[in-house]
Motif scaffolding. Sequence first.
Motif, PDB file in Angstrom:
ATOM      1  N   ARG A   1       0.825  -1.203   0.000  1.00 44.40           N
ATOM      2  CA  ARG A   1       0.000   0.000   0.000  1.00 44.40           C
ATOM      3  C   ARG A   1       0.864   1.260   0.000  1.00 44.40           C
ATOM      4  NH1 ARG A   1      -2.113  -0.666   4.385  1.00 44.40           N
ATOM      5  NH2 ARG A   1      -1.108   0.972   5.612  1.00 44.40           N
TER       6      ARG A   1
ATOM      7  N   ARG B   1      -6.262   6.320   7.616  1.00 45.61           N
ATOM      8  CA  ARG B   1      -7.139   5.394   8.330  1.00 45.61           C
ATOM      9  C   ARG B   1      -6.806   3.931   8.045  1.00 45.61           C
ATOM     10  NH1 ARG B   1     -12.980   6.510   7.205  1.00 45.61           N
ATOM     11  NH2 ARG B   1     -13.233   4.454   8.151  1.00 45.61           N
ATOM     12  N   ASP B   2      -6.388   3.620   6.821  1.00 43.34           N
ATOM     13  CA  ASP B   2      -6.079   2.225   6.495  1.00 43.34           C
ATOM     14  C   ASP B   2      -4.962   1.694   7.385  1.00 43.34           C
ATOM     15  OD1 ASP B   2      -8.003   2.256   4.559  1.00 43.34           O
ATOM     16  OD2 ASP B   2      -6.615   2.727   2.933  1.00 43.34           O
ATOM     17  N   GLU B   3      -3.974   2.515   7.641  1.00 42.03           N
ATOM     18  CA  GLU B   3      -2.862   2.085   8.490  1.00 42.03           C
ATOM     19  C   GLU B   3      -3.322   1.879   9.925  1.00 42.03           C
ATOM     20  OE1 GLU B   3       1.731   3.493   9.437  1.00 42.03           O
ATOM     21  OE2 GLU B   3       0.634   4.307   7.739  1.00 42.03           O
TER      22      GLU B   3
ATOM     23  N   GLN C   1      -6.301   0.907  10.903  1.00 40.44           N
ATOM     24  CA  GLN C   1      -7.079  -0.336  10.958  1.00 40.44           C
ATOM     25  C   GLN C   1      -6.187  -1.564  10.868  1.00 40.44           C
ATOM     26  OE1 GLN C   1      -9.677   0.617   7.660  1.00 40.44           O
ATOM     27  NE2 GLN C   1     -11.368   1.170   9.028  1.00 40.44           N
ATOM     28  N   GLU C   2      -5.136  -1.499  10.064  1.00 40.74           N
ATOM     29  CA  GLU C   2      -4.296  -2.672   9.889  1.00 40.74           C
ATOM     30  C   GLU C   2      -3.317  -2.870  11.040  1.00 40.74           C
ATOM     31  OE1 GLU C   2      -2.394  -2.986   6.170  1.00 40.74           O
ATOM     32  OE2 GLU C   2      -4.210  -2.745   4.990  1.00 40.74           O
TER      33      GLU C   2
ATOM     34  N   ASP D   1     -13.000  10.477   9.808  1.00 43.58           N
ATOM     35  CA  ASP D   1     -11.828  10.819   8.999  1.00 43.58           C
ATOM     36  C   ASP D   1     -11.937  12.295   8.662  1.00 43.58           C
ATOM     37  OD1 ASP D   1      -9.608  10.793   7.439  1.00 43.58           O
ATOM     38  OD2 ASP D   1     -10.256   9.166   6.123  1.00 43.58           O
TER      39      ASP D   1
ATOM     40  N   SER E   1      -3.029  12.245  11.186  1.00 42.14           N
ATOM     41  CA  SER E   1      -2.295  11.640  10.079  1.00 42.14           C
ATOM     42  C   SER E   1      -1.102  12.501   9.688  1.00 42.14           C
ATOM     43  CB  SER E   1      -3.228  11.471   8.877  1.00 42.14           C
ATOM     44  OG  SER E   1      -2.541  10.933   7.779  1.00 42.14           O
TER      45      SER E   1
ATOM     46  N   SER F   1      -6.422  13.212   2.154  1.00 40.12           N
ATOM     47  CA  SER F   1      -7.025  12.573   0.986  1.00 40.12           C
ATOM     48  C   SER F   1      -7.958  13.568   0.325  1.00 40.12           C
ATOM     49  CB  SER F   1      -7.803  11.318   1.411  1.00 40.12           C
ATOM     50  OG  SER F   1      -8.464  10.755   0.318  1.00 40.12           O
TER      51      SER F   1
END
Length: 470
Positions: free
Chosen positions: A6, A204-206, A208-209, A218, A403, A435
């Motif tokens: 990613r 946000r993806d980071e 969650q992972e 967000d 972020s 984003s």
Amino acid sequence: MTPLTRALVLRWYFAVGGALLGFVVAIALSSTVTPQFRATSKIWISISGDAESSALDLAQGTNAAQQRIHSYLDLVPQPIVLQPVIDELHLDVKASELARSVSATSPTGSVVMQIAVTSPDRQRVAEITDSIVRSFSSVVQDRLDANASGVGVTVTQTSPAARPTTPVAPRTRANAALGGAAGAGLGVLAAFLRWALDTKVRGRDEVQELWDLPVLGDIGFDPEASKQPLVLRDARASARAEAFRSLRTNVQFLASRPEGARTLAITSSRPSEGKTTTAANLAVALAESGLRTVVIDADLRRPNLANVFGIEGSAGLSDILVGRVELADVLQPWGRAGLSVIPSGTVPPNPSELVGSPAFTALIEDVAALFDVVIVDTPPLGSVTDAALVSRAVQNMLLVVASGRVRRAEVSSSIESLATVGASVQGVVVTMARSRGARDAYAVYGADVPPETQRSHRSAVPGSTSEVTP
């Protein structure tokens, strides 16, 4: 998709930029190289004999010619061959210099030789090649291999040199392709190093992972956020205002006790991540949805909630906890949507003892009996333990993660700090997200909202002339 994949996808511009840079540099370097042209000629080496020569002699001669080819290949760039060429064509070079541009090759087991000359002089390179062939033939036939036995070597030019039309160097297209590929590879390497060395949370993806936590909101980055923190009052049709409404919807679905009010505390890992702005706008959004909401400033070290709402903050939470005032004395209604604010009050010398005291827990219970939602703004977890102490008095903890500002280790430490006191993070609010896609899309959707419509919805603030519609 793995975090590394990613990260490389998100940093695609590294590879593209590297490829373009490598392409341009390769072309630029190629343009500085003097074009070189090559002319080639092929010759046949054979053994000839007189009438008395037998077939066996001729066959042996052919084998001998094949064996001599290796010696002839070394002979071509020698001065004995090249000096006559220089004299014939009046070339302004030495034999040793000309030798560097001459090559001779022959396939294994063949009696065919190829002589090639590379030169920047396109007009004369073929002439030079043919002259070398003539000189070589003369040296071999007349000087080196003449014998008395009647068997000699014959050199026949089978393919005269032709004037070249395109240069053999620089190979601009090949160099450009190679430069682009190398640049793209370096770009990917740079993207990997950027990812490996960048320890900050990115989106946000980071979240969650890495921590398997639900992202409830967000919130986009806004350079004017410090000047206009209450976007639900000052810019109701903006993308950030809609993001806070989305956060409100998600907060309403948080698991809570069947009885009593929903109580939640908002904290962060470090200062300036936007926790107070988040708490204030979330409180306004919840109140606008019809819920009786109170927001409490429990950041007794660096209080800012009163400044955000534009209210008097000299008396508040700390004064209640020490018994100096009653709840009703410091509970300040704000606007017309059912929102109330309890400022921090006097900055005490012992903030941790106050928010960790039974009096604070009792206050939260009393306030929860009066309101539908209780929001508590707390200090950052990475600085002091106040937020961890507050977590024991509320049902839900929300962690604000900026972020590109907060580091992964800081977020992990904050989560561990809450786990130490038996609390956990029920949700994350990502702030300062960059984003552009979602914000631009909503900006287009709300582009036709007239400014006066936004102003008409501003909440009434003590000492302010703006009003809010019920």
